[in-house]
Enzyme design. Structure first.
Site, short mmCIF file in Angstrom:
data_model
loop_
_atom_site.label_atom_id
_atom_site.label_comp_id
_atom_site.label_asym_id
_atom_site.label_seq_id
_atom_site.Cartn_x
_atom_site.Cartn_y
_atom_site.Cartn_z
N ASP A 199 -3.08 -10.79 -4.77
CA ASP A 199 -3.27 -11.61 -3.58
C ASP A 199 -4.44 -12.57 -3.72
O ASP A 199 -4.32 -13.75 -3.41
CB ASP A 199 -3.42 -10.73 -2.32
CG ASP A 199 -4.47 -9.62 -2.48
OD1 ASP A 199 -5.12 -9.54 -3.54
OD2 ASP A 199 -4.63 -8.82 -1.53
N ARG A 253 -1.86 -6.98 7.41
CA ARG A 253 -1.05 -7.48 6.28
C ARG A 253 0.20 -8.18 6.77
O ARG A 253 0.74 -9.05 6.10
CB ARG A 253 -0.61 -6.31 5.38
CG ARG A 253 -1.74 -5.58 4.68
CD ARG A 253 -1.16 -4.65 3.61
NE ARG A 253 -2.10 -3.65 3.15
CZ ARG A 253 -3.03 -3.85 2.23
NH1 ARG A 253 -3.16 -5.03 1.67
NH2 ARG A 253 -3.83 -2.88 1.86
N ASP A 262 -5.42 -7.43 3.81
CA ASP A 262 -5.76 -6.52 4.90
C ASP A 262 -7.25 -6.43 5.16
O ASP A 262 -8.09 -6.81 4.33
CB ASP A 262 -5.28 -5.11 4.55
CG ASP A 262 -6.16 -4.47 3.47
OD1 ASP A 262 -6.34 -5.08 2.40
OD2 ASP A 262 -6.70 -3.37 3.71
N ASP A 285 -11.55 -12.53 -6.05
CA ASP A 285 -12.84 -12.55 -5.34
C ASP A 285 -13.96 -12.39 -6.37
O ASP A 285 -14.38 -13.36 -6.99
CB ASP A 285 -12.82 -11.43 -4.28
CG ASP A 285 -14.05 -11.41 -3.39
OD1 ASP A 285 -14.93 -12.26 -3.57
OD2 ASP A 285 -14.13 -10.54 -2.51
N PHE A 318 -13.94 -13.93 4.43
CA PHE A 318 -13.02 -12.81 4.41
C PHE A 318 -11.76 -13.19 5.17
O PHE A 318 -11.82 -13.65 6.31
CB PHE A 318 -13.65 -11.56 5.02
CG PHE A 318 -12.82 -10.34 4.79
CD1 PHE A 318 -12.83 -9.69 3.56
CD2 PHE A 318 -11.97 -9.86 5.78
CE1 PHE A 318 -12.03 -8.58 3.32
CE2 PHE A 318 -11.17 -8.76 5.55
CZ PHE A 318 -11.20 -8.12 4.33
N GLY A 337 -1.87 -5.55 -1.66
CA GLY A 337 -2.06 -6.91 -1.16
C GLY A 337 -1.01 -7.91 -1.61
O GLY A 337 -0.76 -8.91 -0.93
P1 IMP Z 1 -12.09 -8.57 -6.78
O1 IMP Z 1 -11.97 -7.44 -7.74
O2 IMP Z 1 -13.46 -8.65 -6.16
O3 IMP Z 1 -11.64 -9.91 -7.33
O4 IMP Z 1 -11.24 -8.20 -5.53
C1 IMP Z 1 -9.92 -8.34 -5.49
C2 IMP Z 1 -9.32 -7.46 -4.42
O5 IMP Z 1 -10.17 -7.30 -3.27
C3 IMP Z 1 -8.09 -8.16 -3.92
O6 IMP Z 1 -6.96 -7.72 -4.63
C4 IMP Z 1 -8.05 -7.78 -2.47
O7 IMP Z 1 -7.33 -6.59 -2.31
C5 IMP Z 1 -9.48 -7.53 -2.08
N1 IMP Z 1 -10.06 -8.70 -1.39
C6 IMP Z 1 -10.95 -9.58 -1.87
N2 IMP Z 1 -11.26 -10.53 -0.97
C7 IMP Z 1 -10.52 -10.24 0.13
C8 IMP Z 1 -10.38 -10.89 1.43
O8 IMP Z 1 -10.99 -11.92 1.78
N3 IMP Z 1 -9.52 -10.28 2.28
C9 IMP Z 1 -8.83 -9.15 1.99
N4 IMP Z 1 -8.91 -8.54 0.79
C10 IMP Z 1 -9.75 -9.08 -0.13
MG MG Z 2 -5.67 -6.07 -3.68
#
Ligand code: IMP
Ligand code: MG
Length: 181
Positions: free
Chosen positions: A103, A168, A162, A106, A155, A47
């Site tokens: 990127d 992407r 992606d 979340d 999202f 990402g």
């Molecule tokens: P986390 O571990 O939940 O913080 O997720 C982080 C990873 O999930 C990021 O590096 C992204 O690859 C993916 N991700 C989280 N939210 C989104 C989104 O809205 N669109 C695309 N990828 C996301």
């Molecule tokens: Mg990622």
């Protein structure tokens, strides 16, 4: 606009402006670091590819890049699966300044996990930089020194982000249509 896209959330011009500002901030902070300790930028694949490419060209310091991978999404999913699978972690990080670049923040699981992995290896410092952060408690509570934009809990795709490996390459950060997911 691509037919799978519902609307643009952050267009390419705003992204470019903000990347400029972030780079200026990081550049100043890197200048303050003690000389003699190596700087390693750690983009999280896949990402971060576009963000880090834009960011590093605005950082004049002597630095190395070490890409790692972390995937918390299982194929066709728009929510994190929990513990991310990590790949290509560097062997020698002792005494170095580490800047993790991802990127989006979340659930925060990915950044927390990566930071912990690096902190366990005796670095000189560890900082994190994300282009986007969702305005949800778990993301806001995750330590992160540099944040490009706070966005609603939607999202998004484009500029490196992606869905199932697609989109992407879209230059703007957009919300895909529901029937595209
Ligand atoms: P986390 O571990 O939940 O913080 O997720 C982080 C990873 O999930 C990021 O590096 C992204 O690859 C993916 N991700 C989280 N939210 C989104 C989104 O809205 N669109 C695309 N990828 C996301
Ligand atoms: Mg990622």
């Amino acid at each position: 606009m691509h037919h799978d896209i519902e609307r643009i959330l952050i267009d390419r011009d705003r992204i470019a402006e903000r990347v400029d500002e972030l780079a200026r901030e990081i550049r100043c902070d890197l200048d303050e670091l003690d000389e003699g300790s190596e700087i390693v930028l750690v983009p999280v694949m896949t990402g971060a590819i576009i963000f880090v490419a834009d960011l590093i060209r605005r950082l004049p310091q002597k630095l190395r890049i070490h890409v790692i991978s972390a995937s918390s999404y299982l194929g066709r999913s728009t929510t994190s699966s929990g513990d991310p699978a990590m790949g290509n972690m560097p062997e020698d990080i002792e005494g170095k300044h580490v800047l993790i670049v991802d990127d989006i923040l979340d659930s925060g699981t990915t950044i927390r996990r990566i930071r912990a992995e690096f902190e366990a290896r005796n670095p000189r410092s560890v900082h994190a930089c994300v282009l986007l952060r969702k305005t949800i408690d778990s993301a806001l509570a995750t330590p992160c020194e540099y944040v490009g934009f706070d966005i609603p809990d939607e999202f998004v795709v484009g500029y490196g982000l992606d869905y199932d490996g697609y989109y992407r390459n879209l230059p703007d950060i957009s919300v895909p249509k529901e029937d595209a997911l």
